[in-house]
Design an enzyme around this catalytic site. Structure first.
Site, PDB file in Angstrom:
ATOM      1  CG  HIS B   8      -0.307   0.071   2.546  1.00  0.00           C
ATOM      2  ND1 HIS B   8      -0.100  -1.050   3.329  1.00  0.00           N
ATOM      3  CD2 HIS B   8       0.184   1.112   3.264  1.00  0.00           C
ATOM      4  CE1 HIS B   8       0.475  -0.691   4.468  1.00  0.00           C
ATOM      5  NE2 HIS B   8       0.666   0.613   4.461  1.00  0.00           N
ATOM      6  CG  HIS B  87       3.530   5.113   5.078  1.00  0.00           C
ATOM      7  ND1 HIS B  87       2.457   5.678   5.744  1.00  0.00           N
ATOM      8  CD2 HIS B  87       3.203   3.804   4.911  1.00  0.00           C
ATOM      9  CE1 HIS B  87       1.538   4.756   5.982  1.00  0.00           C
ATOM     10  NE2 HIS B  87       1.953   3.611   5.475  1.00  0.00           N
ATOM     11  CD  GLU B 136       3.458  -0.066   7.331  1.00  0.00           C
ATOM     12  OE1 GLU B 136       2.891   0.863   6.701  1.00  0.00           O
ATOM     13  OE2 GLU B 136       2.841  -0.864   8.059  1.00  0.00           O
TER      14      GLU B 136
END
Lengths: 149, 149
Positions: B8, B87, B136
């Site tokens: 994502h 992010h 991440e």
């Protein structure tokens, strides 16, 4: 309009060479395209492939580096000297329909429809109208298409 | 390490409700998750699905809204009141191996490995070590896994 594939995310970098080393050696990218110039946009471009589900093609990372100090990207890099996330790009099946859709909604389109990094027509939408995200709309590449006319 | 799927991209928003309306009504998203709180990260979260190639699941948009003024996201939204790209999140098969890999490279990891929005272990890497991109790393969800111990 129906939400299309997230073709790529645009990541600005002061050095495509450094970014290629980073994605290859740190992040483990295995498919890195050849960098090329896109003078219409004032940028040098390089695509990094990420894997999609079940062996399909995933969303690409589009590295973009200013071609010169006049590049629109230079301001972004002045604010973000390390580079950073610059835009997102969604595919549509018909670029003219998509442009009419966003025009009808009163969205601020940045310049004319033009040929983008994948060789198909694209346009950009201003982040102020797109929840803060600079958004590129790109016609899905089709085999045998001729976009030169 | 081998580059995994771009699970994502995290998009900060001052209002998940407004963002859901935007992705549904303007961008044409058809699959919008239920918003939920992730108090460990100080955010409310909502996933928007984008289509992948050949009917597979594409990279998701993770909408994140601060849970309160103490949220680490509040500073980002103070600088970007409309919201914006926050992010990126890549999948790995083994979170401990990935953490050891980045630690071995001297990368600045932000806090301990913890359970993320998809219920699997995650950690964040500081953008200063990641070409300006807050990154991440997330363990790919597997059926039958138990992350509670």
């Amino acid at each position: 309009m129906k939400l299309g594939r997230l073709n790529h995310i645009g990541v600005a970098t002061p050095s495509i060479a450094d970014s290629i080393a980073y994605y290859r050696d740190i992040m483990g990218a295995t498919t890195v395209g050849e960098p090329f110039d896109l003078p219409e946009q004032g940028v040098k471009v390089c695509f990094i492939d990420t894997p999609g589900q079940s062996g399909t093609e995933g969303t690409q990372i589009e590295l973009i580096e200013p071609l010169g100090p006049e590049s629109t990207l230079s301001g972004f890099l002045a604010r973000n000297p390390l580079g950073g996330q610059h835009h997102v790009c969604y595919e549509v099946t018909d670029i003219n329909e998509a442009r009419a859709w966003f025009e009808g909604l009163g969205k601020h389109i940045l310049g004319p429809t033009r040929i983008g990094a994948h060789g198909t027509p694209i346009f950009f939408l201003h982040p102020k109208d797109m929840m803060g995200v600079l958004t590129e709309i790109m016609e899905t590449p089709r085999e045998g298409s001729d976009w030169s006319n």
